[in-house]
Every structure is written in structure tokens, then in C-alpha cells.
Design a protein around this motif. Structure first.
Motif, short mmCIF file in Angstrom:
data_model
loop_
_atom_site.label_atom_id
_atom_site.label_comp_id
_atom_site.label_asym_id
_atom_site.label_seq_id
_atom_site.Cartn_x
_atom_site.Cartn_y
_atom_site.Cartn_z
N LYS A 60 0.84 -1.19 0.00
CA LYS A 60 0.00 0.00 0.00
C LYS A 60 0.88 1.24 0.00
O LYS A 60 2.08 1.18 0.25
N GLY A 61 0.25 2.35 -0.27
CA GLY A 61 0.90 3.65 -0.13
C GLY A 61 -0.06 4.60 0.55
O GLY A 61 -1.25 4.31 0.72
N GLN A 62 0.46 5.73 0.99
CA GLN A 62 -0.39 6.74 1.58
C GLN A 62 0.09 8.12 1.13
O GLN A 62 1.24 8.31 0.77
N VAL A 63 -0.84 9.07 1.15
CA VAL A 63 -0.54 10.45 0.78
C VAL A 63 -1.05 11.33 1.90
O VAL A 63 -2.21 11.23 2.32
N THR A 64 -0.18 12.18 2.43
CA THR A 64 -0.54 13.10 3.51
C THR A 64 -0.39 14.52 2.99
O THR A 64 0.66 14.89 2.46
N VAL A 65 -1.45 15.33 3.14
CA VAL A 65 -1.43 16.69 2.60
C VAL A 65 -1.99 17.67 3.61
O VAL A 65 -2.79 17.32 4.48
N GLU A 118 3.87 19.13 -4.65
CA GLU A 118 4.42 18.84 -3.33
C GLU A 118 3.83 17.57 -2.71
O GLU A 118 4.34 17.07 -1.72
N ALA A 119 2.76 17.03 -3.28
CA ALA A 119 2.16 15.80 -2.77
C ALA A 119 3.06 14.61 -3.10
O ALA A 119 3.55 14.49 -4.22
N LYS A 120 3.28 13.73 -2.13
CA LYS A 120 4.18 12.60 -2.31
C LYS A 120 3.50 11.30 -1.87
O LYS A 120 2.78 11.26 -0.89
N ALA A 121 3.79 10.23 -2.62
CA ALA A 121 3.36 8.89 -2.22
C ALA A 121 4.37 8.35 -1.21
O ALA A 121 5.57 8.38 -1.45
#
Length: 310
Positions: free
Chosen positions: A226-231, A239-242
Motif C-alpha cells: 500500500k501507499g499513503q498520501v498526507t497533505v 508537493e504531494a508525495k506517495a
């Protein structure tokens, strides 16, 4: 071998007749209320973006991918401004569906959104994401899966290639709203893999492909499931990163039948890494390693990788 992922997303340049908001009139106090409005998102004309990004349908053209939207393609939104402005962490995160409305390379995005003027919305494709509000730091986070990929380009585009954008609500009326958004950001790497027998140079069809890290780190022998994105509300598209999540087992790509090549969405890395590949088919099991630096938003045609039959 690395190529920029040649796919673009603009949220549309035309207003829907009868729904565009007037920018010349100041909204009344009632219009400033947070309420459900029919939102139209358009692209910011002339907005600079360091990368090109994904549309819902993508086509392999050799060294690049081309793309377009189909009317009805589903996205998700989360109103990043709401809990922050209200000062509370509420389970009722302001989120819901959006839809691309045209079958073309540039499409508007529309939907019913709970918002008011100057709100910022996270816009995500594909739409199978649920946002959660993190009270510490006023952040929002969502998870996505890399497991269960079938090796097809259509399956990858529909379910796995994560794209992020932030829209700004610029004007509202009592029932409608307008927003603008810069080009969305592709968060993952799209790889095309094909393999050859190291001893005979014969093509190796793929029934299942197993991918795992093969370098001297704590992740050796595993790959993120899985991955997650925190913003934050201030997080711009680029600027959004996996971020890696659930790095517990090798990643397994299972094809419906033996395929000459497979497409896989993988996590970007901050440097070159070594990967171990295992291919199974009706002829047996093949394995080997290869190194690459996978970067977000790139298309990597990794074809003809040499494997040893076990």
C-alpha cells in the motif's frame, strides 16, 4: 530507459452554460455559507507544472504513453479547508465524488461539493480513496493499494495510477461554485516489463510476476503493498508525495493469461535501487535482478530484462 510519463490532465477550459459563477459580483452573506453547490473545476490557464500527469485512459506508444478522459470517469474530492477553519477533528470529513464530463484530452470536472468561496479541495484519481483528518498538524491522509495488479494498462490506469491535485474555489452563487486547479500530479511510476531467457535469449511470457527489493536494507525481500498520501491545505500539486506503507511481502502481479509484457504501478524512490524479479509461466520459473531509479510521474519501458531459468 527512463522516460517522462507523457500524459496530461487539464480540468477544462469551458464553463457549463447556466452554471458559471459571476466573478464581477461579490457573494452575499447567504452565498458565503458552507453548503452543497454544483462545482465546476477548470484548469488554471498558463499554470506551470514540472511534470505531466495521468488521464484515465492511457495508450502505449512505445517510448511514451498518451492519454485521454472518458465522460463519466470518477474522481474523489476532500475539502481541505473545512475542519481547519472549524477548528475541530470530525469524523464527518467533507468528501465525495467528482466526474470528468467529456471524452477528450481536456475535460472539465464537476460534482456536488460542500464548500464556500476560497476553500481548497484535494482532487484525486482514481476515486477509490477515503480521506481521514489527522488532528495533530491539521493534515489529511488517504491510503491506496498496489496489491492485486493484473499487468494490463487498462487495469493500471483505472485502479492503480494515483494522481493528485488541489483546486481553489474562486467564486460561488447560492447553488453553484467555480474552482481552478493547476495540472494534477502523477504520484507513482508506470513500468512496462518484458523478459528474456538469459541462456537462450528467448522471450519469457508472464503469468505471474513477483517484485521485491534486493538491496541491503530492512526492506530486502519485500515491497510496499500500500501507499499513503498526507497533505495540508497548503500542499500544492507538485508537493504531494506517495509514501510507503505496509512493506510486508513481495508484490505479486497476476495475469489472466500468459502475456508478452506487463504494466505495473510502482513507488518512486529517492535513489537507484535493485529489484528482484520472479516470473512464472507454463514453462517454469525464471528469476533475476535489475537496478533503476524510479521517479514519480515517469514512464519506464523496462523491456528485455534477462532472467535465469530455475
Amino acid at each position: 530507459m527512463k522516460k517522462e510519463l507523457f500524459i496530461s490532465f487539464l480540468c477544462g477550459l469551458m464553463a457549463v452554460a447556466g452554471t458559471a459563477c459571476s466573478h464581477s459580483d461579490e457573494p452575499s452573506g447567504e452565498e458565503m455559507e458552507v453548503k452543497t453547490r454544483f462545482l465546476t473545476i477548470r484548469s488554471e490557464e498558463g499554470a506551470a507544472s514540472p511534470r505531466r500527469i495521468l488521464n484515465a485512459t492511457i495508450t502505449d506508444e512505445g517510448s511514451t504513453l498518451s492519454s485521454m478522459w472518458t465522460a463519466g470517469d470518477a474522481l474523489s474530492y476532500c475539502n481541505l479547508s473545512r475542519q481547519i477553519q472549524l477548528g475541530v477533528a470530525d469524523d464527518n470529513v467533507y468528501q465525495g465524488p467528482l466526474t470528468a464530463i467529456e471524452t477528450k484530452h481536456i475535460s472539465m470536472v464537476q460534482g456536488d461539493v460542500e464548500c464556500t468561496v476560497n476553500d481548497y479541495l484535494a482532487v484525486v484519481y482514481p476515486a477509490n480513496n477515503t480521506f481521514e483528518f489527522i488532528s495533530t498538524g491539521t493534515k489529511y491522509r488517504y491510503h491506496f493499494s498496489l496489491a492485486g495488479q493484473d499487468g494490463t494498462l487498462a487495469g493500471l490506469a483505472t485502479n492503480y495510477h494515483q494522481v493528485y491535485g488541489r483546486a481553489h474555489v474562486t467564486a460561488v452563487t447560492d447553488k453553484t461554485a467555480d474552482a481552478t486547479m493547476a495540472k494534477m500530479q502523477s504520484l507513482l511510476t508506470v513500468c512496462k516489463f518484458s523478459f528474456k531467457d538469459k541462456a537462450t535469449n528467448a522471450d519469457i511470457p508472464v503469468e505471474t510476476l513477483t517484485i521485491q527489493y534486493a538491496d541491503a536494507t530492512s526492506e530486502n525481500g519485500k515491497y510496499p503493498q500500500k501507499g499513503q498520501v498526507t497533505v495540508l491545505v497548503t500542499t500544492e500539486n507538485h508537493e504531494a508525495k506517495a509514501e510507503k506503507y505496509d512493506v510486508t511481502a513481495p508484490l505479486v502481479v497476476t495475469c489472466s493469461s500468459e502475456q508478452p509484457a506487463v504494466y505495473v504501478a510502482l513507488m518512486p524512490e529517492i535513489a537507484s535501487r535493485t529489484y528482484h524479479f520472479t516470473v512464472t509461466n507454463s514453462e517454469g520459473i525464471y528469476s533475476g535482478t535489475a537496478s533503476a531509479w524510479l521517479k514519480e510521474g515517469e514512464y519506464v519501458p523496462a523491456t528485455g530484462l534477462k532472467l535465469q531459468k530455475q
